[in-house]
Design an enzyme around this catalytic site. Structure first.
Site, PDB file in Angstrom:
ATOM      1  N   THR A  19      -2.860 -17.249 -13.617  1.00  0.00           N
ATOM      2  CA  THR A  19      -3.848 -15.513 -13.442  1.00  0.00           C
ATOM      3  C   THR A  19      -4.936 -15.063 -11.989  1.00  0.00           C
ATOM      4  O   THR A  19      -4.761 -14.833 -11.544  1.00  0.00           O
ATOM      5  CB  THR A  19      -3.718 -14.353 -14.345  1.00  0.00           C
ATOM      6  OG1 THR A  19      -2.381 -15.211 -16.163  1.00  0.00           O
ATOM      7  CG2 THR A  19      -3.994 -13.370 -14.204  1.00  0.00           C
ATOM      8  N   SER A 114     -14.362 -16.537 -15.995  1.00  0.00           N
ATOM      9  CA  SER A 114     -14.324 -15.652 -16.415  1.00  0.00           C
ATOM     10  C   SER A 114     -14.981 -15.201 -17.724  1.00  0.00           C
ATOM     11  O   SER A 114     -16.584 -15.764 -17.646  1.00  0.00           O
ATOM     12  CB  SER A 114     -13.533 -14.627 -16.491  1.00  0.00           C
ATOM     13  OG  SER A 114     -13.290 -13.588 -16.254  1.00  0.00           O
ATOM     14  N   HIS A 115     -14.333 -14.153 -18.457  1.00  0.00           N
ATOM     15  CA  HIS A 115     -14.757 -13.733 -19.887  1.00  0.00           C
ATOM     16  C   HIS A 115     -14.300 -15.352 -21.034  1.00  0.00           C
ATOM     17  O   HIS A 115     -14.680 -14.771 -22.281  1.00  0.00           O
ATOM     18  CB  HIS A 115     -14.297 -12.312 -20.419  1.00  0.00           C
ATOM     19  CG  HIS A 115     -12.521 -12.915 -20.328  1.00  0.00           C
ATOM     20  ND1 HIS A 115     -11.499 -12.761 -18.641  1.00  0.00           N
ATOM     21  CD2 HIS A 115     -11.716 -13.308 -20.888  1.00  0.00           C
ATOM     22  CE1 HIS A 115     -10.688 -13.686 -18.784  1.00  0.00           C
ATOM     23  NE2 HIS A 115     -10.412 -13.818 -20.501  1.00  0.00           N
ATOM     24  N   ASP A 281     -18.000 -13.875 -15.194  1.00  0.00           N
ATOM     25  CA  ASP A 281     -18.518 -13.592 -13.716  1.00  0.00           C
ATOM     26  C   ASP A 281     -18.834 -12.192 -13.188  1.00  0.00           C
ATOM     27  O   ASP A 281     -18.647 -12.365 -12.121  1.00  0.00           O
ATOM     28  CB  ASP A 281     -16.991 -14.134 -13.171  1.00  0.00           C
ATOM     29  CG  ASP A 281     -15.872 -13.576 -13.821  1.00  0.00           C
ATOM     30  OD1 ASP A 281     -16.170 -13.461 -14.069  1.00  0.00           O
ATOM     31  OD2 ASP A 281     -15.040 -14.230 -12.906  1.00  0.00           O
ATOM     32  N   ARG A 284     -15.614  -8.248 -14.842  1.00  0.00           N
ATOM     33  CA  ARG A 284     -15.062  -6.326 -15.465  1.00  0.00           C
ATOM     34  C   ARG A 284     -16.225  -6.193 -16.002  1.00  0.00           C
ATOM     35  O   ARG A 284     -17.260  -6.288 -15.886  1.00  0.00           O
ATOM     36  CB  ARG A 284     -14.782  -7.343 -16.754  1.00  0.00           C
ATOM     37  CG  ARG A 284     -13.544  -7.457 -17.350  1.00  0.00           C
ATOM     38  CD  ARG A 284     -12.702  -9.013 -18.287  1.00  0.00           C
ATOM     39  NE  ARG A 284     -11.897  -9.866 -17.691  1.00  0.00           N
ATOM     40  CZ  ARG A 284     -10.630  -9.323 -18.609  1.00  0.00           C
ATOM     41  NH1 ARG A 284     -10.940  -9.994 -19.747  1.00  0.00           N
ATOM     42  NH2 ARG A 284      -9.905 -10.381 -18.323  1.00  0.00           N
TER      43      ARG A 284
HETATM   44  C1  G1P Z   1      -6.327 -10.885 -18.173  1.00  0.00           C
HETATM   45  C2  G1P Z   1      -5.916 -10.089 -17.774  1.00  0.00           C
HETATM   46  C3  G1P Z   1      -5.852  -9.764 -16.512  1.00  0.00           C
HETATM   47  C4  G1P Z   1      -6.622  -9.916 -15.757  1.00  0.00           C
HETATM   48  C5  G1P Z   1      -7.219 -11.260 -15.672  1.00  0.00           C
HETATM   49  C6  G1P Z   1      -8.174 -11.640 -14.597  1.00  0.00           C
HETATM   50  O1  G1P Z   1      -4.964 -11.806 -17.673  1.00  0.00           O
HETATM   51  O2  G1P Z   1      -5.046  -9.565 -18.875  1.00  0.00           O
HETATM   52  O3  G1P Z   1      -5.412  -8.310 -16.582  1.00  0.00           O
HETATM   53  O4  G1P Z   1      -5.917 -10.112 -14.234  1.00  0.00           O
HETATM   54  O5  G1P Z   1      -7.195 -11.296 -16.986  1.00  0.00           O
HETATM   55  O6  G1P Z   1      -9.710 -11.591 -15.221  1.00  0.00           O
HETATM   56  P1  G1P Z   1      -4.096 -12.700 -19.159  1.00  0.00           P
HETATM   57  O7  G1P Z   1      -4.726 -13.559 -19.553  1.00  0.00           O
HETATM   58  O8  G1P Z   1      -3.401 -11.744 -19.480  1.00  0.00           O
HETATM   59  O9  G1P Z   1      -2.956 -13.689 -17.772  1.00  0.00           O
HETATM   60 ZN    ZN Z   2     -14.148 -12.162 -15.141  1.00  0.00          ZN
END
Ligand code: G1P
Ligand code: ZN
Length: 545
Positions: A19, A114-115, A281, A284
């Site tokens: 993603t 990211s997270h 990062d 969010r």
């Molecule tokens: C997740 C979130 C999505 C976001 C992405 C990147 O992706 O659901 O909305 O854009 O992280 O921060 P997912 O793990 O669902 O593919």
């Molecule tokens: Zn992030």
């Protein structure tokens, strides 16, 4: 003399971007040639960058610095003219997007998972952003992946590591490395959008109490400089603002589960008026009022409804967009404003074309992501400043603003249930089973809810006509309620099943209930239709947001 080395390598089969770029365990990235192969695959998939500028920076997690040294030497060997790199290797994702745009760079490489947790045993990630400052679209990520499957060598300069800590310029072969302050350009952009004088006044007069939690991640530095130094927030308002390579052992995801310090404070007896957090990062955001949680979907709707209170959006919004699983709260605002609302697949990359074409001004996702046309990434601090600007103008509490919003538009009850770390085969089987049932589900009655439509979301980009299939199984009910199932594309272990639940409630007397109660019927239906417990072996979700 600096020598360009051509190093032989063999492909890794697992370098398919998800993603949001390629995410793996740190130990996977540390394998010989792993990072180098992917970086060379990025460069091989691009054309026309000789002599051009590349932006490089990351969220500061473990392995950030080592990765940047490798990328700099490879950028030099591959013919880039200049690399702009954040001081200490730091650039939040939205700041990287800002810098790419401001300096007309060819593109950028952002190092972040990211997270996801960081540290030696944590995750690492890398993604490529194009010249508009946004995540590479699927045709580029597909080309990178294809190249990664057939790569036989990469190019790297034989040179010593350079200094990333001092602002200034140095050379790497023919290429110039420019180490830049990580905050200045982003801070100036924020100041051009919002009424900083008014926010400064709010934060320094009249007893407004505020708490910002950086979760020991990249926005620690941005928060301290922008909210603290520039906008006058006192140091005790800035929590966990020292960035750490392992995020202090925490999970830098701003939600009710992982931002526990902030949540405890905001739900406590002596809660501040406003609380906010950002992720690893910095793209969010989570927003809370005193003992009051604002869902990201509602936050997007409230920002859209109040946008003209903010200098940058005073002239109104061109349109808005949300990802498909995000609640329809913003759709109602768009309808009232007489502007278009677009529904895109999950992932920020799908907003890029709409933003570039001037079709939308604001956009967001249920996953704590909100942003606008000011950059091409979602932007955590931007959302916090947007809320502060609204609070400074309206002089009401967060809860009062959201409740008033529900009175005007109705409430979209919303929740996401995540089943993390499910065995991949079981998760795939669950999705396959759902897809198999689709044609027989439409028209059926389930627990008093009639299914109007059942499908697998397919998106046709309105700008370039590109088609993205299989973006999530949707059950759309007669009364407007929705149930959505999809598998995460960002995890690094097993599979994560996400179940999204939504029900619209126009009746004011039934607003403000616990969403898990208000959505109780749908939760039971979701379990039943997908046979979640029998197929995953899980009785409960691991995270509820
Ligand atoms: C997740 C979130 C999505 C976001 C992405 C990147 O992706 O659901 O909305 O854009 O992280 O921060 P997912 O793990 O669902 O593919
Ligand atoms: Zn992030």
């Amino acid at each position: 003399m600096t020598e360009i080395r051509t190093v032989s390598t063999t492909p890794f089969a697992d370098q398919k971007p998800g993603t949001s770029g390629l995410r793996k365990k740190v130990t996977v990235f540390q394998q010989p040639h792993y990072l180098e192969n992917f970086v060379q695959a990025i460069f091989d998939a691009l054309e026309g960058f000789a002599g051009q500028t590349l932006v490089v920076g990351g969220d500061g997690r473990y392995y950030n610095r080592q990765a940047i040294q490798i990328i700099l030497k490879m950028a030099a060997a591959n013919g880039f003219g200049r690399v702009l790199v954040g001081q200490g290797g730091i650039l939040s994702t939205p700041a990287a997007s800002c810098v790419i745009r401001k300096y007309g760079a060819f593109g950028g490489i952002i190092l972040s998972a990211s997270h996801n947790p960081g540290g030696l045993d944590g995750d690492f990630g890398i993604k490529y952003n194009i010249g508009n400052g946004g995540p590479a679209p699927e045709k580029v990520t597909n080309a990178i992946y294809a190249r990664s499957r057939e790569i036989t060598s990469y190019q790297i300069l034989a040179a010593a590591d350079g200094d990333l800590d001092g602002v200034g310029e140095w050379r790497l072969g023919e290429m110039v490395v420019q180490v830049m302050d990580s905050v200045t350009d982003y801070g100036a952009l924020m100041e051009s959008l919002f009424d900083f004088d008014r926010i400064h006044h709010l934060l320094t007069h009249g007893g407004f109490r505020f708490c910002y939690d950086a979760l020991h991640a990249v926005t620690g530095g941005y928060g301290t400089r922008i909210l603290g130094d520039r906008l006058g927030a006192s140091l005790d308002c800035l929590q966990n603002c020292v960035p750490l390579e392992d995020f202090g052992g925490g999970h830098p995801d701003p939600n009710l589960v992982y931002a526990h310090d902030l949540v405890a404070k905001m739900l406590g007896a002596d809660a501040p008026d406003f609380g906010a957090a950002s992720d690893g990062d910095g793209d969010r955001n989570m927003v809370m009022g005193q003992r009051f949680f604002v869902t990201p979907s509602d936050s997007l709707a409230v920002l859209a409804a109040n946008a003209t209170l903010v200098p940058a959006y005073r002239g109104g919004l061109a349109g808005v967009a949300r990802s498909m699983p995000t609640s329809g709260a913003v759709d109602r605002v768009a309808a009232r404003l007489g502007i278009e609302c677009y529904e895109t697949p999950t992932g920020w990359k799908f907003f890029g074309n709409l933003l570039d074409a001037g079709k939308i001004t604001l956009c967001g996702e249920e996953s704590f992501g909100t942003g606008s046309n000011h950059v091409r990434e979602k932007d955590g601090l931007w959302a916090v400043l947007f809320w502060l600007n609204i609070l400074a103008v309206r002089q009401q509490s967060v809860e009062a603003i959201v409740r008033e919003h529900w009175q005007q538009f109705g409430q979209n009850y919303y929740s996401r249930h995540d089943y993390e770390g499910v065995e991949s085969e079981r998760a795939e089987m669950l999705m396959a089973e759902l897809r198999r049932q689709l044609s027989s589900l439409a028209g059926r009655q389930l627990g008093g809810y009639g299914i109007r439509q059942a499908d697998d979301f397919c998106y046709t980009d309105p700008i370039d006509g590109s088609i993205s299939e299989r973006q999530g199984v949707r059950l759309l009910f007669e009364d407007g309620s929705r149930l959505i199932y999809r598998l995460s594309g960002t995890g690094t272990e097993g599979a994560t099943l996400r179940v999204y639940l939504e029900r619209y409630e126009p009746n004011i007397a039934r607003h403000g209930l616990d969403p898990q109660v208000a959505l109780g019927d749908l939760i039971a239906i979701a379990q039943e239709v997908a046979q979640i417990t029998p197929l995953t072996g899980r009785a409960e979700p691991t995270v509820i947001t």
